[in-house]
Design a protein around this motif. Structure first.
Motif, short mmCIF file in Angstrom:
data_model
loop_
_atom_site.label_atom_id
_atom_site.label_comp_id
_atom_site.label_asym_id
_atom_site.label_seq_id
_atom_site.Cartn_x
_atom_site.Cartn_y
_atom_site.Cartn_z
N LEU A 9 0.82 -1.21 0.00
CA LEU A 9 0.00 0.00 0.00
C LEU A 9 0.86 1.27 0.00
N VAL A 10 1.99 1.22 0.70
CA VAL A 10 2.91 2.37 0.65
C VAL A 10 3.43 2.57 -0.77
N LEU A 108 -3.04 17.72 5.82
CA LEU A 108 -2.72 16.86 6.95
C LEU A 108 -3.83 15.85 7.20
N ASP A 109 -5.08 16.29 7.07
CA ASP A 109 -6.21 15.38 7.28
C ASP A 109 -6.21 14.26 6.26
N ARG A 110 -5.99 14.60 5.01
CA ARG A 110 -5.97 13.58 3.95
C ARG A 110 -4.79 12.63 4.12
N MET A 111 -3.65 13.17 4.50
CA MET A 111 -2.48 12.33 4.72
C MET A 111 -2.71 11.37 5.89
N SER A 112 -3.31 11.88 6.98
CA SER A 112 -3.55 11.05 8.16
C SER A 112 -4.52 9.92 7.83
N ARG A 113 -5.58 10.23 7.10
CA ARG A 113 -6.55 9.18 6.77
C ARG A 113 -5.91 8.11 5.89
N ALA A 114 -5.07 8.52 4.94
CA ALA A 114 -4.39 7.54 4.10
C ALA A 114 -3.45 6.68 4.94
N LEU A 115 -2.72 7.31 5.86
CA LEU A 115 -1.81 6.58 6.75
C LEU A 115 -2.56 5.52 7.55
N HIS A 116 -3.67 5.92 8.16
CA HIS A 116 -4.42 4.99 9.00
C HIS A 116 -5.02 3.86 8.17
N ALA A 117 -5.48 4.17 6.97
CA ALA A 117 -6.04 3.12 6.11
C ALA A 117 -4.97 2.11 5.71
N ILE A 118 -3.77 2.60 5.39
CA ILE A 118 -2.67 1.71 5.02
C ILE A 118 -2.31 0.78 6.16
N ASN A 119 -2.14 1.34 7.36
CA ASN A 119 -1.75 0.51 8.51
C ASN A 119 -2.86 -0.41 8.97
N PHE A 120 -4.11 -0.03 8.74
CA PHE A 120 -5.24 -0.86 9.15
C PHE A 120 -5.47 -2.01 8.17
N PHE A 121 -5.67 -1.68 6.93
CA PHE A 121 -5.99 -2.71 5.93
C PHE A 121 -4.76 -3.54 5.57
N GLY A 122 -3.58 -2.91 5.56
CA GLY A 122 -2.36 -3.65 5.24
C GLY A 122 -2.00 -4.69 6.28
N ALA A 123 -2.46 -4.47 7.52
CA ALA A 123 -2.23 -5.45 8.59
C ALA A 123 -3.35 -6.48 8.66
N GLN A 124 -4.29 -6.42 7.71
CA GLN A 124 -5.43 -7.34 7.64
C GLN A 124 -6.25 -7.34 8.93
N ARG A 125 -6.44 -6.15 9.51
CA ARG A 125 -7.33 -6.05 10.66
C ARG A 125 -8.77 -6.30 10.20
#
Length: 277
Positions: A9-10, A108-125
């Protein structure tokens, strides 16, 4: 189809000129997660669990307590929290408070949401990802709320249907604006939650402002003795009600007496993350 990993995702984020400048894989102890670099900050993701305790309410006594959450609670999802690397994950830190320029805040808001989505979905939560939207962002973006983030998620190969956009209480207070925001985000595939600053704000939630979730501060609701009417009204609306900021065992037990179903807050964070570690 194989689910994308955090590095995948990164790499996909690198196709977006803005995200490419800010999102990177961590190094050393943080090599398994994505980080965001913004001005002098290095930001990471933490996730606060939201538990469905309804199974416990049927099968366990009130004395079971929060330490039993991992046995009786099913996670509805997780609320993403932005924290500064090097500090505790749930330590109070709001990078948005340090930004005066609205365009920088949108970035910053858009960057933060993308960051959280990457770490959430990429970890298969599993479950839903709850993402807060800053009040100033809602005022800075004039129309098509949700379009940009939906486009980003789809370019990552992710679906907006597992993302809950969480609106601030200031937006919920205005029924017409709330209705517009809810319809716009839902049009682009997201679910929408609204935060209440007080029990009376639940009257803003109607067919014209249909929310997928309502969130209420447990401390305020218990203090004002409004838990029971809130549960009843939300039930009539058929909108799930989440009590957040549950601070201690006494509050948790008190909420259970009113058939509360969904809870989150500091009481559960340390226990949950100790178990997940």
């Amino acid at each position: 189809m194989i689910a994308p990993t955090i590095p995948d995702l990164v790499a996909r984020a690198a196709h977006h000129p803005f995200l490419r400048e800010h999102l990177v894989m961590g190094q050393g102890a943080h090599r398994d997660i994505a980080l965001a670099q913004f001005d002098d900050f290095e930001l990471a993701s933490a996730y606060e669990p939201i538990f469905d305790i309804s199974v416990h309410a049927l099968a366990q006594s009130l004395s079971s307590g929060a330490e039993e959450v991992d046995r009786f609670g099913d996670e509805l999802g997780f609320q993403a929290v932005t924290y500064q690397l090097g500090s505790a994950p749930f330590e109070v830190f709001d990078p948005f408070d340090r930004i005066g320029n609205d365009q920088e805040l949108v970035a910053l808001d858009r960057m933060s949401r993308a960051l959280h989505a990457i770490n959430f979905f990429g970890a298969q939560r599993h479950g839903l990802l709850f993402l807060r939207v800053h009040e100033r962002l809602l005022k800075s973006v004039k129309y098509d709320h949700g379009l940009h983030f939906s486009t980003v998620l789809k370019s990552f190969g992710l679906t907006p249907s597992r993302v809950v956009i969480e609106l601030p209480a200031a937006a919920v207070a205005h029924k017409t604006f709330l209705g517009y925001l809810a319809k716009s985000y839902q049009h682009y595939g997201f679910k929408v939650a609204g935060n209440l600053s007080n029990a009376g704000q639940i009257l803003s939630v109607s067919e014209t402002a249909r929310l997928d979730f309502i969130k209420m501060d447990a401390v305020v609701a218990l203090r004002d003795a409004t838990v029971k009417p809130l549960v009843g009204y939300a039930s009539r609306l058929r909108v799930p009600l989440i009590f957040n900021r549950v601070m201690d065992e006494t509050q948790f037990v008190a909420l259970q007496q009113y058939d509360v179903r969904f809870v989150q807050g500091p009481l559960f964070n340390a226990h949950y993350h100790d178990r997940a570690a």
